[in-house]
Design a protein around this motif. Structure first.
Motif, PDB file in Angstrom:
ATOM      1  N   ILE A 157    -125.357   6.793 -27.584  1.00 36.53           N
ATOM      2  CA  ILE A 157    -123.953   6.817 -27.137  1.00 36.53           C
ATOM      3  C   ILE A 157    -123.361   5.413 -27.203  1.00 36.53           C
ATOM      4  CG2 ILE A 157    -122.444   7.191 -25.143  1.00 36.53           C
ATOM      5  CD1 ILE A 157    -124.537   9.401 -24.263  1.00 36.53           C
ATOM      6  N   GLU A 158    -124.088   4.434 -26.709  1.00 40.47           N
ATOM      7  CA  GLU A 158    -123.586   3.056 -26.703  1.00 40.47           C
ATOM      8  C   GLU A 158    -123.282   2.569 -28.114  1.00 40.47           C
ATOM      9  OE1 GLU A 158    -126.578   0.845 -24.603  1.00 40.47           O
ATOM     10  OE2 GLU A 158    -125.939   1.624 -22.653  1.00 40.47           O
ATOM     11  N   HIS A 159    -124.151   2.865 -29.059  1.00 44.63           N
ATOM     12  CA  HIS A 159    -123.928   2.381 -30.422  1.00 44.63           C
ATOM     13  C   HIS A 159    -122.781   3.122 -31.110  1.00 44.63           C
ATOM     14  CE1 HIS A 159    -127.637   0.203 -29.728  1.00 44.63           C
ATOM     15  NE2 HIS A 159    -127.243  -0.571 -30.713  1.00 44.63           N
ATOM     16  N   ILE A 160    -122.625   4.391 -30.808  1.00 40.55           N
ATOM     17  CA  ILE A 160    -121.458   5.125 -31.337  1.00 40.55           C
ATOM     18  C   ILE A 160    -120.173   4.511 -30.780  1.00 40.55           C
ATOM     19  CG2 ILE A 160    -120.189   7.325 -31.192  1.00 40.55           C
ATOM     20  CD1 ILE A 160    -122.363   7.480 -33.279  1.00 40.55           C
ATOM     21  N   LEU A 161    -120.153   4.227 -29.498  1.00 40.11           N
ATOM     22  CA  LEU A 161    -118.967   3.615 -28.895  1.00 40.11           C
ATOM     23  C   LEU A 161    -118.695   2.233 -29.490  1.00 40.11           C
ATOM     24  CD1 LEU A 161    -119.454   4.705 -25.169  1.00 40.11           C
ATOM     25  CD2 LEU A 161    -117.709   5.543 -26.777  1.00 40.11           C
ATOM     26  N   LYS A 162    -119.731   1.474 -29.745  1.00 42.68           N
ATOM     27  CA  LYS A 162    -119.541   0.170 -30.383  1.00 42.68           C
ATOM     28  C   LYS A 162    -118.915   0.344 -31.767  1.00 42.68           C
ATOM     29  CE  LYS A 162    -123.348  -2.197 -28.052  1.00 42.68           C
ATOM     30  NZ  LYS A 162    -124.681  -2.818 -28.232  1.00 42.68           N
ATOM     31  N   TRP A 188    -115.459  -1.446 -30.725  1.00 42.52           N
ATOM     32  CA  TRP A 188    -115.659  -2.887 -30.566  1.00 42.52           C
ATOM     33  C   TRP A 188    -115.200  -3.611 -31.823  1.00 42.52           C
ATOM     34  CZ3 TRP A 188    -120.702  -5.403 -28.274  1.00 42.52           C
ATOM     35  CH2 TRP A 188    -120.373  -6.643 -27.738  1.00 42.52           C
ATOM     36  N   GLU A 189    -113.907  -3.712 -31.955  1.00 45.90           N
ATOM     37  CA  GLU A 189    -113.295  -4.249 -33.171  1.00 45.90           C
ATOM     38  C   GLU A 189    -113.704  -5.688 -33.474  1.00 45.90           C
ATOM     39  OE1 GLU A 189    -111.723  -2.503 -35.456  1.00 45.90           O
ATOM     40  OE2 GLU A 189    -111.887  -0.709 -34.218  1.00 45.90           O
ATOM     41  N   SER A 190    -113.746  -6.531 -32.453  1.00 45.87           N
ATOM     42  CA  SER A 190    -114.020  -7.951 -32.699  1.00 45.87           C
ATOM     43  C   SER A 190    -115.444  -8.192 -33.221  1.00 45.87           C
ATOM     44  CB  SER A 190    -113.776  -8.779 -31.434  1.00 45.87           C
ATOM     45  OG  SER A 190    -114.716  -8.436 -30.436  1.00 45.87           O
ATOM     46  N   ALA A 223    -122.552   4.884 -20.063  1.00 44.78           N
ATOM     47  CA  ALA A 223    -122.373   4.014 -21.230  1.00 44.78           C
ATOM     48  C   ALA A 223    -120.982   3.391 -21.220  1.00 44.78           C
ATOM     49  CB  ALA A 223    -122.607   4.808 -22.515  1.00 44.78           C
ATOM     50  N   ILE A 224    -119.982   4.185 -20.906  1.00 50.85           N
ATOM     51  CA  ILE A 224    -118.612   3.656 -20.852  1.00 50.85           C
ATOM     52  C   ILE A 224    -118.492   2.600 -19.754  1.00 50.85           C
ATOM     53  CG2 ILE A 224    -116.239   4.262 -20.233  1.00 50.85           C
ATOM     54  CD1 ILE A 224    -116.446   6.579 -22.072  1.00 50.85           C
ATOM     55  N   ALA A 225    -119.052   2.886 -18.605  1.00 52.18           N
ATOM     56  CA  ALA A 225    -118.976   1.921 -17.492  1.00 52.18           C
ATOM     57  C   ALA A 225    -119.613   0.593 -17.883  1.00 52.18           C
ATOM     58  CB  ALA A 225    -119.668   2.500 -16.257  1.00 52.18           C
ATOM     59  N   ARG A 226    -120.707   0.646 -18.606  1.00 46.52           N
ATOM     60  CA  ARG A 226    -121.387  -0.582 -19.009  1.00 46.52           C
ATOM     61  C   ARG A 226    -120.625  -1.314 -20.107  1.00 46.52           C
ATOM     62  NH1 ARG A 226    -124.571  -3.324 -22.029  1.00 46.52           N
ATOM     63  NH2 ARG A 226    -125.169  -2.020 -23.759  1.00 46.52           N
ATOM     64  N   GLU A 254    -112.647  -2.888 -24.908  1.00 47.34           N
ATOM     65  CA  GLU A 254    -111.790  -1.828 -24.382  1.00 47.34           C
ATOM     66  C   GLU A 254    -112.175  -0.478 -24.985  1.00 47.34           C
ATOM     67  OE1 GLU A 254    -107.091  -0.782 -24.143  1.00 47.34           O
ATOM     68  OE2 GLU A 254    -107.715  -2.883 -24.115  1.00 47.34           O
ATOM     69  N   ILE A 255    -112.277   0.507 -24.107  1.00 51.00           N
ATOM     70  CA  ILE A 255    -112.576   1.876 -24.522  1.00 51.00           C
ATOM     71  C   ILE A 255    -111.482   2.761 -23.936  1.00 51.00           C
ATOM     72  CG2 ILE A 255    -114.232   3.785 -24.424  1.00 51.00           C
ATOM     73  CD1 ILE A 255    -116.433   1.672 -23.955  1.00 51.00           C
ATOM     74  N   PRO A 256    -110.774   3.515 -24.787  1.00 52.71           N
ATOM     75  CA  PRO A 256    -109.690   4.352 -24.270  1.00 52.71           C
ATOM     76  C   PRO A 256    -110.215   5.498 -23.394  1.00 52.71           C
ATOM     77  CG  PRO A 256    -109.999   4.723 -26.621  1.00 52.71           C
ATOM     78  CD  PRO A 256    -110.920   3.608 -26.231  1.00 52.71           C
ATOM     79  N   PRO A 257    -109.382   5.992 -22.486  1.00 53.45           N
ATOM     80  CA  PRO A 257    -109.808   7.048 -21.566  1.00 53.45           C
ATOM     81  C   PRO A 257    -110.231   8.344 -22.259  1.00 53.45           C
ATOM     82  CG  PRO A 257    -107.624   6.210 -20.971  1.00 53.45           C
ATOM     83  CD  PRO A 257    -108.027   5.533 -22.233  1.00 53.45           C
ATOM     84  N   ASN A 258    -109.687   8.643 -23.413  1.00 48.50           N
ATOM     85  CA  ASN A 258    -109.993   9.895 -24.111  1.00 48.50           C
ATOM     86  C   ASN A 258    -111.095   9.720 -25.167  1.00 48.50           C
ATOM     87  OD1 ASN A 258    -108.479   8.305 -25.784  1.00 48.50           O
ATOM     88  ND2 ASN A 258    -107.264   9.985 -26.618  1.00 48.50           N
TER      89      ASN A 258
END
Length: 143
Positions: free
Chosen positions: A59-64, A68-70, A115-118, A124-128
């Motif tokens: 999950i963390e790597h998918i979110l990255k 995680w644009e920068s 994962a989002i909390a961390r 920045e991670i959008p709410p949706n």
């Protein structure tokens, strides 16, 4: 040979070997049932903890990859590689433990929220941003 129960605390590996011999020889009267049952229970818990860790990291790597644009340009291939790795680890665990499919569904929402909390501390991670488990486990999904 000393009593099996005493051996458990003194030399775990030897306890395992002796327990195996007792089972093979059907010497059930001299078994250390309490410690054997605890060890069996711990094996199941350990496998579940592994599943949770692998799923959390997936999950963390998918979110990255998604948000995680920068850091994306520099880390994109590494994160993709990690996604593939964690999916494979999860699939191997599920192959050995098909009953974990239900467990994974039960803990997925909480792991996603963790994962989002961390990660929202780092970017920045959008709410949706929720991704369904089926999508998360799809081989061709990278965010």
């Amino acid at each position: 040979m000393e009593e099996l129960k005493e051996l458990y605390d003194r030399d775990f590996n030897l306890w395992v070997q002796e327990t195996k011999l007792k089972i093979q020889n059907r010497d059930f009267e001299n078994m250390d049932w309490d410690n054997l049952l605890d060890e069996i229970d711990d094996m199941g818990k350990s496998e579940k903890r592994s599943l949770e860790r692998y799923l959390q990291r997936l999950i963390e790597h998918i979110l990255k990859l998604q948000y995680w644009e920068s850091e994306k340009e520099r880390n994109y291939k590494h994160w993709q590689s990690e996604v593939i790795n964690f999916r494979n680890l999860i699939k191997r665990l599920l192959k050995r433990n098909p009953s974990f499919n239900r467990y994974m569904e039960d803990v997925y929402q909480e792991l996603f929220e963790n994962a989002i909390a961390r990660l929202k501390v780092e970017f920045e991670i959008p709410p949706n941003s929720f991704v369904e488990l089926k999508t998360m486990m799809s081989d061709d999904y990278f965010g």
